[in-house]
Design a protein around this motif. Sequence first.
Motif, mmCIF file in Angstrom:
data_model
loop_
_atom_site.group_PDB
_atom_site.id
_atom_site.type_symbol
_atom_site.label_atom_id
_atom_site.label_comp_id
_atom_site.label_asym_id
_atom_site.label_seq_id
_atom_site.Cartn_x
_atom_site.Cartn_y
_atom_site.Cartn_z
ATOM 1 N N ALA A 50 -23.272 15.556 25.520
ATOM 2 C CA ALA A 50 -22.223 16.057 25.130
ATOM 3 C C ALA A 50 -21.100 15.921 25.900
ATOM 4 N N ILE A 51 -19.865 15.577 24.998
ATOM 5 C CA ILE A 51 -18.522 15.406 25.664
ATOM 6 C C ILE A 51 -17.718 16.707 25.249
ATOM 7 N N ASN A 52 -17.128 17.457 26.275
ATOM 8 C CA ASN A 52 -16.051 18.351 25.892
ATOM 9 C C ASN A 52 -14.642 17.829 26.376
ATOM 10 N N HIS A 53 -13.826 17.900 25.437
ATOM 11 C CA HIS A 53 -12.470 17.354 25.990
ATOM 12 C C HIS A 53 -11.498 18.116 25.444
ATOM 13 N N GLN A 54 -10.970 19.124 26.403
ATOM 14 C CA GLN A 54 -9.686 19.760 26.153
ATOM 15 C C GLN A 54 -8.640 19.051 26.643
ATOM 16 N N VAL A 55 -7.625 18.617 25.806
ATOM 17 C CA VAL A 55 -6.674 17.653 25.577
ATOM 18 C C VAL A 55 -5.673 17.780 26.670
ATOM 19 N N THR A 56 -5.835 18.965 27.387
ATOM 20 C CA THR A 56 -5.023 19.051 28.630
ATOM 21 C C THR A 56 -5.730 18.750 29.898
ATOM 22 N N GLN A 57 -6.954 18.198 29.839
ATOM 23 C CA GLN A 57 -7.683 17.779 30.766
ATOM 24 C C GLN A 57 -8.419 16.770 30.567
ATOM 25 N N GLN A 58 -9.214 15.985 31.857
ATOM 26 C CA GLN A 58 -9.962 14.850 31.545
ATOM 27 C C GLN A 58 -11.196 15.563 30.639
ATOM 28 N N PRO A 59 -11.898 14.659 29.886
ATOM 29 C CA PRO A 59 -13.268 14.724 29.191
ATOM 30 C C PRO A 59 -14.035 15.080 30.276
ATOM 31 N N VAL A 60 -15.284 16.047 29.985
ATOM 32 C CA VAL A 60 -16.203 16.709 30.649
ATOM 33 C C VAL A 60 -17.341 15.816 30.138
ATOM 34 N N GLU A 61 -18.248 15.512 30.773
ATOM 35 C CA GLU A 61 -19.509 14.558 29.951
ATOM 36 C C GLU A 61 -20.558 15.170 30.537
ATOM 37 N N GLY A 62 -21.547 15.611 29.584
ATOM 38 C CA GLY A 62 -22.985 16.193 30.125
ATOM 39 C C GLY A 62 -23.056 17.582 30.042
ATOM 40 N N ARG A 63 -24.075 18.207 29.471
ATOM 41 C CA ARG A 63 -24.273 19.613 29.498
ATOM 42 C C ARG A 63 -24.258 20.221 30.964
#
Length: 117
Positions: free
Chosen positions: A30-43
């Motif tokens: 998974a990728i979690n991208h909060q647009v105020t930060q860099q995307p976070v990749e992986g569970r």
Amino acid sequence: MTPTEVVEEWVRRFNAADADGLAELYRDDAINHQVTQQPVEGRAAIQAMFQREFANADMTCIVEAIHDAGDVAILEWRDPLGLRGCGFFTVQDGRIAFQRGYWDKLSFLKMHGLPIE
């Protein structure tokens, strides 16, 4: 679970500050991208992100609305301090594959007395 059910469970676990439980809702890739930060990749990285965030601030998500659009659920939210935002959750096979969130980071930092980065 449907995308809406996944987001409802996500809110429940978020409000319990349950980083481990939240991580279970995400796919391994998974990728979690909060647009105020860099995307976070992986569970595992997403779990670590939530652990850090819950350690830094007391956060509560109050649901304004959840919209369902096929494999995407859109969450409109607010918090008790007046911050508002929205999140888009793409769900595949009952788990979050991609999440993008929009909110005002400067307001968040000020409301919680955190240093401005």
